[in-house]
Design a protein around this motif. Sequence first.
Motif, PDB file in Angstrom:
ATOM      1  N   GLY A  36       0.785  -1.220   0.000  1.00 51.47           N
ATOM      2  CA  GLY A  36       0.000   0.000   0.000  1.00 51.47           C
ATOM      3  C   GLY A  36       0.817   1.270   0.000  1.00 51.47           C
ATOM      4  O   GLY A  36       0.326   2.327   0.400  1.00 51.47           O
ATOM      5  N   CYS A  74      -1.319   7.327   7.972  1.00 53.17           N
ATOM      6  CA  CYS A  74      -2.000   7.343   9.263  1.00 53.17           C
ATOM      7  C   CYS A  74      -1.073   8.028  10.252  1.00 53.17           C
ATOM      8  O   CYS A  74      -0.022   7.489  10.605  1.00 53.17           O
ATOM      9  CB  CYS A  74      -2.335   5.924   9.719  1.00 53.17           C
ATOM     10  SG  CYS A  74      -3.270   5.888  11.267  1.00 53.17           S
ATOM     11  N   ILE A  86      -2.203   3.329   4.079  1.00 48.72           N
ATOM     12  CA  ILE A  86      -3.259   2.512   3.484  1.00 48.72           C
ATOM     13  C   ILE A  86      -3.627   3.129   2.143  1.00 48.72           C
ATOM     14  O   ILE A  86      -3.574   4.350   1.978  1.00 48.72           O
ATOM     15  CB  ILE A  86      -4.478   2.362   4.431  1.00 48.72           C
ATOM     16  CG1 ILE A  86      -5.446   1.295   3.896  1.00 48.72           C
ATOM     17  CG2 ILE A  86      -5.128   3.698   4.712  1.00 48.72           C
ATOM     18  CD1 ILE A  86      -6.454   0.810   4.928  1.00 48.72           C
ATOM     19  N   ILE A 103      -7.433  -2.917  -1.493  1.00 45.00           N
ATOM     20  CA  ILE A 103      -6.778  -2.246  -0.372  1.00 45.00           C
ATOM     21  C   ILE A 103      -5.393  -2.840  -0.144  1.00 45.00           C
ATOM     22  O   ILE A 103      -5.215  -4.047  -0.194  1.00 45.00           O
ATOM     23  CB  ILE A 103      -7.593  -2.443   0.937  1.00 45.00           C
ATOM     24  CG1 ILE A 103      -9.038  -2.000   0.772  1.00 45.00           C
ATOM     25  CG2 ILE A 103      -6.909  -1.760   2.121  1.00 45.00           C
ATOM     26  CD1 ILE A 103      -9.270  -0.530   0.746  1.00 45.00           C
ATOM     27  N   TYR A 105      -2.134  -2.122   2.782  1.00 42.42           N
ATOM     28  CA  TYR A 105      -1.764  -1.352   3.975  1.00 42.42           C
ATOM     29  C   TYR A 105      -0.532  -1.938   4.628  1.00 42.42           C
ATOM     30  O   TYR A 105      -0.211  -3.117   4.452  1.00 42.42           O
ATOM     31  CB  TYR A 105      -2.920  -1.279   4.983  1.00 42.42           C
ATOM     32  CG  TYR A 105      -3.456  -2.612   5.446  1.00 42.42           C
ATOM     33  CD1 TYR A 105      -2.882  -3.294   6.505  1.00 42.42           C
ATOM     34  CD2 TYR A 105      -4.565  -3.181   4.828  1.00 42.42           C
ATOM     35  CE1 TYR A 105      -3.379  -4.519   6.928  1.00 42.42           C
ATOM     36  CE2 TYR A 105      -5.079  -4.393   5.248  1.00 42.42           C
ATOM     37  CZ  TYR A 105      -4.483  -5.059   6.304  1.00 42.42           C
ATOM     38  OH  TYR A 105      -4.973  -6.264   6.719  1.00 42.42           O
ATOM     39  N   ALA A 117      -3.748  -1.057  12.178  1.00 41.03           N
ATOM     40  CA  ALA A 117      -4.240  -1.571  10.890  1.00 41.03           C
ATOM     41  C   ALA A 117      -5.761  -1.719  10.927  1.00 41.03           C
ATOM     42  O   ALA A 117      -6.440  -1.371   9.960  1.00 41.03           O
ATOM     43  CB  ALA A 117      -3.570  -2.894  10.542  1.00 41.03           C
ATOM     44  N   MET A 120      -7.170   1.757  10.569  1.00 41.63           N
ATOM     45  CA  MET A 120      -7.043   2.281   9.205  1.00 41.63           C
ATOM     46  C   MET A 120      -8.072   1.653   8.277  1.00 41.63           C
ATOM     47  O   MET A 120      -8.734   2.357   7.508  1.00 41.63           O
ATOM     48  CB  MET A 120      -5.622   2.045   8.658  1.00 41.63           C
ATOM     49  CG  MET A 120      -4.561   2.871   9.327  1.00 41.63           C
ATOM     50  SD  MET A 120      -2.919   2.788   8.520  1.00 41.63           S
ATOM     51  CE  MET A 120      -2.600   1.045   8.413  1.00 41.63           C
ATOM     52  N   LEU A 121      -8.208   0.342   8.337  1.00 41.17           N
ATOM     53  CA  LEU A 121      -9.159  -0.327   7.455  1.00 41.17           C
ATOM     54  C   LEU A 121     -10.596   0.108   7.770  1.00 41.17           C
ATOM     55  O   LEU A 121     -11.369   0.417   6.869  1.00 41.17           O
ATOM     56  CB  LEU A 121      -9.012  -1.846   7.543  1.00 41.17           C
ATOM     57  CG  LEU A 121      -9.892  -2.658   6.596  1.00 41.17           C
ATOM     58  CD1 LEU A 121      -9.747  -2.226   5.147  1.00 41.17           C
ATOM     59  CD2 LEU A 121      -9.584  -4.152   6.752  1.00 41.17           C
ATOM     60  N   SER A 147      -2.818  -9.880   9.804  1.00 43.09           N
ATOM     61  CA  SER A 147      -3.590  -9.251   8.743  1.00 43.09           C
ATOM     62  C   SER A 147      -4.953  -9.926   8.587  1.00 43.09           C
ATOM     63  O   SER A 147      -5.961  -9.254   8.366  1.00 43.09           O
ATOM     64  CB  SER A 147      -2.820  -9.273   7.423  1.00 43.09           C
ATOM     65  OG  SER A 147      -3.394  -8.386   6.499  1.00 43.09           O
TER      66      SER A 147
END
Length: 180
Positions: A36, A74, A86, A103, A105, A117, A120-121, A147
Amino acid sequence: MIKNENLKLIIPTIEYEKEIQNFRQEFIKYGGSMDGCLSLRKMENISEWIKQVEDFSALETCPKGFVPQTQFICLREADNKIVGVIQIRHYLNEFLGQYGGHIGYSVCSSERKKGYATFMLREILPICKELGLGKILITCLKDNEASKRVIINNGGIYESTVYEPTEKVSLERYWIDLSD
């Protein structure tokens, strides 16, 4: 997990050159795939990376063979540190549809396991919806348990595992439905 920290997702600008360089250096020092991030790993000159981010943001300037993308950093406001990046790919080409998804990241190694994470998502999903995406594909390495948890915690539903022959890795594919 994130505790009383003010985080914000922002489009990178030269104003954050030092913070972006620090983020880049941490990945170079400690490793990581920098998903990302476009070509940030290769670019010592941050203004060149900012230009790349701008070029990739519109269909008219996006390089042939790629899709338009929106890039975010971020930023943790308490110390002005970039804890992660991201990126939203506005649609899928053949490669992204099979292996890359909508996406990408990454989180700094020193900032992992703190919920960044997931934050952010979660924050990017409404932006995906604004872009007209009804559902998004996210992939991760088969053995990347962290993840997987991020994706599942944001509504990801496992679809399948595919083998990407260039990198010789198995990737798990997850879909997040953005419809109401």
